[in-house]
Enzyme design. Sequence first.
Site, mmCIF file in Angstrom:
data_model
loop_
_atom_site.group_PDB
_atom_site.id
_atom_site.type_symbol
_atom_site.label_atom_id
_atom_site.label_comp_id
_atom_site.label_asym_id
_atom_site.label_seq_id
_atom_site.Cartn_x
_atom_site.Cartn_y
_atom_site.Cartn_z
ATOM 1 N N HIS A 1 9.036 -16.868 13.249
ATOM 2 C CA HIS A 1 9.714 -16.812 11.953
ATOM 3 C C HIS A 1 11.204 -17.002 12.184
ATOM 4 C CE1 HIS A 1 6.144 -15.449 9.702
ATOM 5 N NE2 HIS A 1 5.841 -14.788 10.804
ATOM 6 N N ASP B 1 1.035 -17.767 6.544
ATOM 7 C CA ASP B 1 1.238 -16.541 7.331
ATOM 8 C C ASP B 1 2.136 -15.529 6.634
ATOM 9 O OD1 ASP B 1 1.002 -14.997 9.859
ATOM 10 O OD2 ASP B 1 3.168 -15.198 9.728
ATOM 11 N N ASP C 1 4.860 -14.322 17.127
ATOM 12 C CA ASP C 1 5.069 -13.766 15.786
ATOM 13 C C ASP C 1 6.450 -13.127 15.702
ATOM 14 O OD1 ASP C 1 4.755 -13.133 13.158
ATOM 15 O OD2 ASP C 1 3.140 -11.679 13.452
#
Lengths: 212, 431, 308
Positions: free
Chosen positions: B61, B153, B306
Amino acid sequence: MRARNHAEGGEQAAAPPSRADSDGARAVLEGPEIDRALTRIAHEVLERTKGGTDITLLGIPTRGVPLARRLARRIEQVENRSVPWGSLDITMYRDDLRLAPARALGRTEIPAEGIDGRVVVLVDDVLFSGRTVRAALDALNDIGRPRAVQLATLVDRGHRELPIRADYVGKNLPTSLRESVTVLLEELDGSDAVLLGPARPRGGQPIEEEKR
Amino acid sequence: MSQTTTYLLRGARLLGGHPTDLLLRDGVVAAVGAGLDAGDARVVDAEGLIALPGLVDLHTHLREPGREDAETVASGARAAAMGGYTAVHAMANTDPVADTAGVVEQVWRLGRDAGYCDVQPVGAVTQNLDGAHLAELGAMADSIAGVRVFSDDGKCVSDALLMRRALEYVKAFDGVIAQHAQEPRLTEHAQMNEGVVSDRLGLAGWPAVAEEAIIARDCLLAEHVGSRLHICHVSTKGSVQIIRWAKSRGCDVTAEVTPHHLLLTDDLAESYDPIYKVNPPLRTAEDVRALREGLADGTIDCVATDHAPHPIEAKETEWSNAAMGMIGLETALSVVQHAMVDTGLLDWAGVAERMSAAPARIGRLGGHGRPLAVGEPANVTLYDADATREVDPTAMVSKSANTPYRGMRLPGRVVATFLRGVPTVLDGKIQ
Amino acid sequence: MRHLLSAGDLSRDEALLILDTARELAQVSGRSVKKLPTLRGRTVVNLFYEDSTRTRISFEAAAKRMSADVINFSAKGSSVSKGESLKDTALTLQAMGADGVVIRHSSSGAARRLAGWVDGAVLNAGDGTHEHPTQALLDAYTMRERMGRLEGLRVAIVGDILHSRVARSNVLLLSTLGAEVTLVAPPTLLPVSVGAWPCAVSYDLDEVLPKSDVVMMLRVQAERMQAAFFPSAREYSRRYGLDRDRFARLPDDAIVMHPGPMIRGMEISAEVADSPRSTITEQVTNGVSVRMAVLYLLLGGSESAIGN
């Protein structure tokens, strides 16, 4: 030592010291002398209060309480009537609460008659700095308004830090600040005695407090 | 940092094997072998260091556009380089959502301008992640960004029919749906793994079945329509078992596990410090064991970070108000070494497969995850597996500091990262 | 500085010290001067993020009877409602020199978080669905005064265990004190791992009642019905409500408790709530004594005598 600590500003409810303390303490009062001293105090109380019809005895925990009970019994034997007695815990009124961890409370049991208008005789084992008695006077003040307050103590060891004196004294015991006074009572310790020994700091307790 | 500099990596242990020299010239590996002549090359002493193909992250991210206070494409790319990565997939849940060719091209361009690693955008499956209307997947695939991985996601594509359509639709351009497996009704208000710890702490439970039910459903769907399916951040023992079963049936499913799920457990929540709050939640020691075994035996194909940066105020708060997620790019390789290599579950060739080759294959990144052989792109990570370090959040290159490893001693250190022959990290410092 | 965040942090000796201290302090409320000088000069902040007048008043009365300065800080209409974070509020309290902070918050763990940000003692007055240790202490105090013992006492806790901070704290404290706790609820309102708790579990109230010395009824919020925890208030009441017939199945000396506020007719019928064997008003009275004891033991000395 431990009893003195309790009464005057140290730890509370410590295990009762053994008679043969290894710290070199010696007995300055034995059982029979304590008996005689209490009997004399009982008579003095009756004299001073003109028959003691309106007296209430309040022992200061821990060792003041059995002493108050014994005094009450002696007066009852002389006068053949019951004398109200109880206990007055002063923990919440101490001026040194913040010098030690929060302590467990002793019991406060005020006789049903209350204390308003009565002559309250505070009973303690050792009179030292006078701070315990100061706290007891404050505690009494929140409970009611006695006609008068008097003080009985088994041992007066001197070194007052406040303008306080005892009305009834079992024994005046001049001591050094390097000494400690320990009161043993049958009810709590298995036998009666007053021991004089060297002061020694206990774990975690400030030396200043020992000396107070 | 000139494009023309040639580098000779002297004495590097290729995939942890015997020491050899690697010559990087013109963006490719020009020579491999012992005692290579340095010539005009700049020599990097790689004695004792492990050479791995540049790492590839399938799940990052980067927060730009929208939350540039937490991370930007540039800062995230630098953090990736520090972690030994040469390519990262930027997740679509930005603001605006990466659900059009315009947004994915913007992210792609920002990555190229930053230059620290290849930033490959992930496209959203549904418009604005609404879970109801397919985004223009084909347009994103056809854009300069060439999107191949699609994911909502952060949210699950929970509608079974929509999931089926998405799986089918991306076959036209060899895409893959990366599912965030979280049954929404079973996880309403959920705060942490449901079990002994959540019950004691009074934090609403997040049951393993909420993940496993979706994975089972999607494996069956993918098998039925003959599509590729990728499962994001697998976190439970049951999930590993289901994926193992699906693969045994011939289902074209791949899966990733995060470094934190390979190491941390739900009892860390006892501190109520939301630094340990993450989606999916930290699970039990039994789950951690199963995940490690699954990664070792290939049931789980790859490690993905992640990496989820959050500003301080999103974490310095009550647990239930705190944001979910933890940063991971700069610690991933160390955690994998600690959890997998030092435990004997994986060798360095296995690490290269799971942190470089497999994610590149799944993401269809042709220029990454290649072997360190002559003629291949010079994407190389040099790693000192003998080093140890105490994780210091304030020393992170990422804009955010929400690392759960704060104060922990972890093994290993990335010494250098080369992107097509150009050092993005050298001597452990960002270039 | 030590804190009281969970009933589980208390050892048996510490818990008994609190109960014994509370018993002594209970006398104060019967005196003409209902005040002790013990916490003179100490500042206690009541930091309430949830409306809970009864708990706040109880803590306020306790602190004032000990002569502490009390500052009430309620989330409504303050900087909190303007979005100030718990941490910033904590720093404000810190700057004000709060010696103790009593916190009520809707988030589990808020008290624990606060304890990491302030120097003063933090007293958990209910955090989310986690714990409410002083409620458990006053419940234990009430049981001990009424029944004369806690060791071996059979206590049934009935209702929404899953969302109940009162139940969590009570299970931990009562098991520490040697009571035998049975949780009674529909399976939907029990935590999944309840089997690991130090208590028994039953789905059948009628079976448990004859074997109970104490029945503690928990409030069941109507919104649980919307979330399908049970089909209807009527069905819940029929299976788990304490009505007159069920009350009759209790041993003759058993008592009925409720942490309040109660929903008459739902979990408890009016005649049971008003019965002399119901301790509901006593619990309120005892709450002040128990909170005085906790404040004294946490703040009265140079260091706390309880908590962690």
